[in-house]
Enzyme design. Structure first.
Site, PDB file in Angstrom:
ATOM      1  N   CYS A   2      13.591 -14.111 -22.936  1.00  0.00           N
ATOM      2  CA  CYS A   2      14.837 -13.572 -23.488  1.00  0.00           C
ATOM      3  C   CYS A   2      14.482 -12.262 -24.168  1.00  0.00           C
ATOM      4  CB  CYS A   2      15.422 -14.499 -24.545  1.00  0.00           C
ATOM      5  SG  CYS A   2      15.982 -16.067 -23.888  1.00  0.00           S
ATOM      6  N   GLY A  28      16.687 -11.205 -19.543  1.00  0.00           N
ATOM      7  CA  GLY A  28      17.641 -12.309 -19.507  1.00  0.00           C
ATOM      8  C   GLY A  28      18.982 -11.829 -19.001  1.00  0.00           C
ATOM      9  N   ASN A 101      13.312 -15.781 -28.695  1.00  0.00           N
ATOM     10  CA  ASN A 101      12.662 -15.691 -27.396  1.00  0.00           C
ATOM     11  C   ASN A 101      11.472 -16.642 -27.412  1.00  0.00           C
ATOM     12  OD1 ASN A 101      10.473 -13.201 -25.860  1.00  0.00           O
ATOM     13  ND2 ASN A 101      11.469 -14.943 -24.934  1.00  0.00           N
ATOM     14  N   GLY A 102      11.438 -17.542 -26.447  1.00  0.00           N
ATOM     15  CA  GLY A 102      10.328 -18.487 -26.381  1.00  0.00           C
ATOM     16  C   GLY A 102      10.834 -19.885 -26.130  1.00  0.00           C
ATOM     17  N   TYR A 258       4.841  -9.546 -14.787  1.00  0.00           N
ATOM     18  CA  TYR A 258       6.214  -9.500 -14.279  1.00  0.00           C
ATOM     19  C   TYR A 258       7.288  -9.168 -15.323  1.00  0.00           C
ATOM     20  CZ  TYR A 258      10.739 -11.469 -12.785  1.00  0.00           C
ATOM     21  OH  TYR A 258      12.074 -11.662 -12.522  1.00  0.00           O
ATOM     22  N   THR A 304       9.277  -4.924  -9.314  1.00  0.00           N
ATOM     23  CA  THR A 304       8.151  -4.965 -10.239  1.00  0.00           C
ATOM     24  C   THR A 304       6.811  -4.596  -9.620  1.00  0.00           C
ATOM     25  OG1 THR A 304       9.348  -6.503 -11.613  1.00  0.00           O
ATOM     26  CG2 THR A 304       6.978  -6.453 -11.937  1.00  0.00           C
TER      27      THR A 304
HETATM   28  O1  LIG Z   1       7.914 -16.408  -5.620  1.00  0.00           O
HETATM   29  P1  LIG Z   1       9.224 -16.213  -6.300  1.00  0.00           P
HETATM   30  O2  LIG Z   1       9.714 -17.493  -6.897  1.00  0.00           O
HETATM   31  O3  LIG Z   1      10.229 -15.546  -5.442  1.00  0.00           O
HETATM   32  O4  LIG Z   1       8.975 -15.309  -7.585  1.00  0.00           O
HETATM   33  C1  LIG Z   1       8.280 -14.106  -7.586  1.00  0.00           C
HETATM   34  C2  LIG Z   1       9.182 -12.939  -7.302  1.00  0.00           C
HETATM   35  O5  LIG Z   1      10.264 -12.880  -8.268  1.00  0.00           O
HETATM   36  C3  LIG Z   1      10.178 -11.677  -9.010  1.00  0.00           C
HETATM   37  O6  LIG Z   1      11.076 -10.703  -8.517  1.00  0.00           O
HETATM   38  P2  LIG Z   1      12.541 -10.441  -9.099  1.00  0.00           P
HETATM   39  O7  LIG Z   1      13.485 -10.254  -7.986  1.00  0.00           O
HETATM   40  O8  LIG Z   1      12.904 -11.514 -10.085  1.00  0.00           O
HETATM   41  O9  LIG Z   1      12.434  -9.128  -9.974  1.00  0.00           O
HETATM   42  P3  LIG Z   1      11.986  -7.631  -9.681  1.00  0.00           P
HETATM   43  O10 LIG Z   1      13.127  -6.924  -9.021  1.00  0.00           O
HETATM   44  O11 LIG Z   1      11.680  -7.097 -11.039  1.00  0.00           O
HETATM   45  O12 LIG Z   1      10.765  -7.639  -8.813  1.00  0.00           O
HETATM   46  C4  LIG Z   1       8.764 -11.197  -8.836  1.00  0.00           C
HETATM   47  O13 LIG Z   1       8.685  -9.801  -8.986  1.00  0.00           O
HETATM   48  C5  LIG Z   1       8.446 -11.626  -7.436  1.00  0.00           C
HETATM   49  O14 LIG Z   1       8.974 -10.702  -6.514  1.00  0.00           O
HETATM   50  N1  LIG Z   2      13.553 -17.535 -22.285  1.00  0.00           N
HETATM   51  C1  LIG Z   2      13.728 -17.721 -23.554  1.00  0.00           C
HETATM   52  O1  LIG Z   2      13.134 -17.067 -24.378  1.00  0.00           O
HETATM   53  C2  LIG Z   2      14.696 -18.834 -23.887  1.00  0.00           C
HETATM   54  C3  LIG Z   2      15.029 -19.041 -25.348  1.00  0.00           C
HETATM   55  C4  LIG Z   2      15.591 -20.432 -25.584  1.00  0.00           C
HETATM   56  N2  LIG Z   2      14.574 -21.422 -25.355  1.00  0.00           N
HETATM   57  C5  LIG Z   2      16.817 -20.666 -24.725  1.00  0.00           C
HETATM   58  O2  LIG Z   2      16.751 -21.432 -23.781  1.00  0.00           O
HETATM   59  O3  LIG Z   2      17.840 -20.081 -24.963  1.00  0.00           O
HETATM   60 MG   LIG Z   3      10.006  -9.028  -7.473  1.00  0.00          MG
END
Ligand SMILES: O=P(O)(O)OC[C@H]1O[C@H](OP(=O)(O)OP(=O)(O)O)[C@H](O)[C@@H]1O
Ligand SMILES: NC(=O)CC[C@H](N)C(=O)O
Ligand SMILES: [Mg+2]
Length: 508
Positions: A2, A28, A101-102, A258, A304
C-alpha cells in the site's frame, strides 16, 4: 503493498495529499482515502477505486485543513470492501485515524485480546484496524488529556511490543499531530522530508517512497529507521525517537525487484540503480550458461522490467527492442484481485509488434515470475508473432514461498515455481530456455548500491520469515483464508458488504 502519506503544512493539504497518492498509485489500485483535520473535526473520504475515481472536486472541497493523511490500498487482509479502505478511524482517545502499509502476522490474537482485555471492538477483518486500536489503546492507557511527544512515543513503544509482522504506518491524532513509525525490522519503507511554507515555516511530509516527496517539492531528510517514530505537531514541530528495544533493518527486497518506482530511493538504495545492476548480473549468468548463445534481440515485458532489460541487452551486446506495447490505461496486473481479471488484463495490457519477433530468437525479460500469469501469456504471444525461439529471463530468483508482510501471495500452490524445478517451470510456461537470477546475485545488486544493509527480507525466495512467528499452521490458515478461490467469493460479496459500518462522512 500500500502507499501511505501524511502532511503537516501551513495551508490546506488536500491537493498535496491527492497528488502524493497519485504518485504512489503503483502501490495500491483497489481503494484510496484521505482524511484531514480542522477545528476539531475530521474530514474523511475513502472508497474503492483509483485516486482519480475516488476524489472528485466536491470531495476535495470538503477535505479542509492543514494536516492530513492518505492511503492507497492493495489488500492483504480482510476483503476488498470499501469499508476496509483506509485511513481507519477510532474515536477514542482524542480521535485517531491511521494509514498502514504491511501486514500483521498476529492480527487474530491481537484482535481477540483487544476485545477481551482492552474492551475494544474491531468491526472488520482488516489488520490495519487492529493496528490502529492497539495504538489507540496504548495512548488511552496513559490517561493524559493533552498528549505530548512522550505519550505518543510510549504508545509506539507498546505497539512494537504487541504487534508482529510488517507495518509502516502514519497515525493522525486530532488536534495534536501526525506520527509515522516503522516496525522494528523496517520491512516496509517510509521516509520523511521538509520544505519551507510561504512564510518560511517548516512543513513536513512522511511517505512510503521518496518520489512522493520529490514530486510535492519536499526535500528528503531521511528514511525512518526501523522501530523509530517521527512525530510532527500541528504547528510543525518535529520530534523523532527510537521506540524499539532491538531494531534491525531487514528491508523487503521485493520492493526493489517490483513494487517501488525506479525513481525512489529506499534505505539509501536507488531502486533504479539496483535494477540496472540486476540486468548486468543476469547478463553475466546468461553468458555463463550459454557463452555461445544465439539471442537476436532482448525484449522487456513492460513496465517494471524495462530498466533491467535495457542494461542486460547492453551487457550482452544484443539489440534492445520494445517489442510489446503497453496500454497506458491498464494498471498493474499483479496487484489486481482474482486470477481471471489478472489473466485478461495481461492480454489487454500488452500487444506485440510482430516485426520484432518474426523469425528471431527473442529473449524476454521480466522483473519476476510469481504466479506465471504474465509469462504464460507472453510466451504464447511471442510465438504467435512468429518468434523462432522464445527465451525468458527473470531478474529475480524463483518465487517459491508465500509472503506474509504486505504482498498478497498467501498461497504457495498459486506460485508457479513452488515445488518445481526451473526446467519444470520452463516447460509450463512454454519457453525454450528459462533463466532465473540467483539470490546471492540479487542481494549483491542492492548491496552494491548500499553495502550498509546486512540483511534483506527475502522470504518469497527462501521461505525464511524473519519475524520468527510464521509457522506451517499460520501459513495453512492464511492459505485457507485468502487463496484465489476465497477471494473471488469475497469480491462477489463486496458489492453487498460495503454497508458494514461505513464511517464516511461523504456518501459519494
Ligand atoms: O508471474 P505473475 O504473477 O504474472 O507476476 C509477475 C508479473 O507481474 C508484474 O507486472 P505488473 O503488470 O503487475 O506491473 P508492471 O506494469 O509494473 O510490470 C511483474 O512486473 C511481472 O510482470
Ligand atoms: N498491502 C498492504 O500494505 C495492505 C495493508 C493492510 N494489510 C490491508 O490489507 O489493507
Ligand atoms: Mg510486469
Amino acid at each position: 503493498m500500500c502507499g501511505i502519506v501524511g502532511i503537516v503544512s501551513s495551508s490546506n493539504v488536500n491537493q498535496l495529499l491527492y497528488d502524493a497518492l497519485t504518485v504512489l498509485q503503483h502501490r495500491g489500485q483497489d481503494a484510496a482515502g484521505i482524511v484531514t483535520y480542522q477545528d476539531n473535526r475530521f474530514f474523511l473520504r475513502k472508497d474503492n477505486g483509483l485516486v482519480r475515481d475516488v476524489f472528485h472536486t466536491r470531495h476535495m472541497r470538503r477535505l479542509v485543513g492543514n494536516v492530513g493523511i492518505g492511503h492507497v490500498r492493495y489488500p492483504t487482509a480482510g476483503s476488498s470492501s470499501s469499508a476496509e479502505a483506509q485511513p481507519f478511524y477510532v474515536n477514542s482517545p482524542y480521535g485517531i485515524t491511521l494509514a498502514h502499509n504491511g501486514n500483521l502476522t498476529n492480527a487474530d490474537e491481537l484482535s481477540s485480546h483487544l476485545f477481551r482485555t482492552d474492551l475494544r471492538h474491531i468491526n472488520t477483518n482488516s489488520d490495519s484496524e487492529v493496528l490502529l486500536n492497539v495504538f489507540a489503546h496504548e495512548l488511552q492507557k496513559q490517561g493524559k488529556l493533552n498528549p505530548t511527544k512522550d505519550e505518543i512515543f510510549e504508545a509506539v513503544r507498546a505497539v512494537h511490543k504487541r504487534c508482529r509482522g510488517a507495518y509502516a504506518a502514519i497515525a493522525m491524532v486530532t488536534g495534536y499531530g501526525i506520527v509515522g513509525f516503522r516496525d522494528p525490522h523496517g520491512i516496509r519503507p517510509a521516509c520523511y522530508g521538509v520544505r519551507e511554507g510561504e512564510k518560511g515555516e517548516k512543513e513536513y511530509m512522511i511517505a512510503s517512497e521518496s518520489v512522493a516527496l520529490n514530486a510535492a517539492g519536499f526535500t528528503v531528510v531521511r528514511d525512518i529507521a526501523p522501530g523509530e517514530a517521527v512525530y510532527i505537531e500541528t504547528d510543525g514541530t518535529l520530534y523523532t525517537e527510537q521506540c524499539a528495544e532491538d531494531p534491525k533493518l531487514y528491508p523487503c527486497i521485493f520492493e526493489h525487484v517490483y513494487f517501488a518506482r525506479p525513481d525512489s530511493i529506499m534505505d539509501k538504495v536507488s531502486v533504479y540503480k539496483a535494477r540496472l545492476r540486476m540486468g548486468e548480473v543476469l547478463a553475466d549468468k546468461i553468458l555463463r550458461e550459454r557463452p555461445n548463445h544465439d539471442i537476436d534481440v532482448v525484449i522487456p515485458i513492460p513496465d517494471t522490467s524495462r530498466t533491467s532489460a535495457m542494461q542486460l541487452a547492453y551487457h550482452l551486446g544484443v539489440k534492445y527492442r520494445e517489442g510489446f506495447i503497453k496500454n497506458r490505461y491498464i494498471g498493474r496486473t499483479f496487484i489486481m484481485p482474482g486470477q481471471k481479471m489478472r489473466k485478461k488484463s495481461v492480454r489487454q495490457k500488452l500487444n506485440p509488434i510482430d516485426l520484432e519477433f518474426r523469425d528471431k530468437n527473442v529473449m524476454l525479460i521480466d522483473d519476476s515470475i510469481v504466479r506465471g500469469t504474465t509469462c504464460e501469456e507472453i510466451v504464447e504471444m511471442a510465438r504467435d508473432a512468429g518468434a523462432r525461439n522464445v527465451y525468458f529471463a527473470s531478474a529475480a530468483p524463483p518465487v517459491r514461498y508465500p509472503n506474509v508482510y504486505g504482498i498478497d501471495m498467501p498461497s504457495a500452490n498459486e506460485l508457479i515455481a513452488h515445488n518445481r524445478s526451473v526446467e519444470e517451470v520452463q516447460n509450463l510456461i512454454g519457453a525454450d530456455w528459462l533463466v532465473y537470477q540467483d539470490l546471492e546475485d540479487l542481494i549483491s545488486c542492492v548491496n552494491d548500491v548500499n553495502d550498509e544493509i546486512n540483511d534483506w527480507e527475502c522470504s518469497v525466495f527462501t521461505g525464511n520469515y524473519i519475524t520468527g512467528d510464521v509457522d506451517e499452521a499460520y501459513l495453512t490458515h492464511l492459505e485457507e483464508l485468502r487463496n484465489d478461490g476465497k477471494r473471488t467469493e469475497a469480491a462477489i460479496q463486496s458489492g453487498t458488504d460495503n454497508a458494514i459500518i461505513d464511517l464516511h462522512n461523504d456518501e459519494d
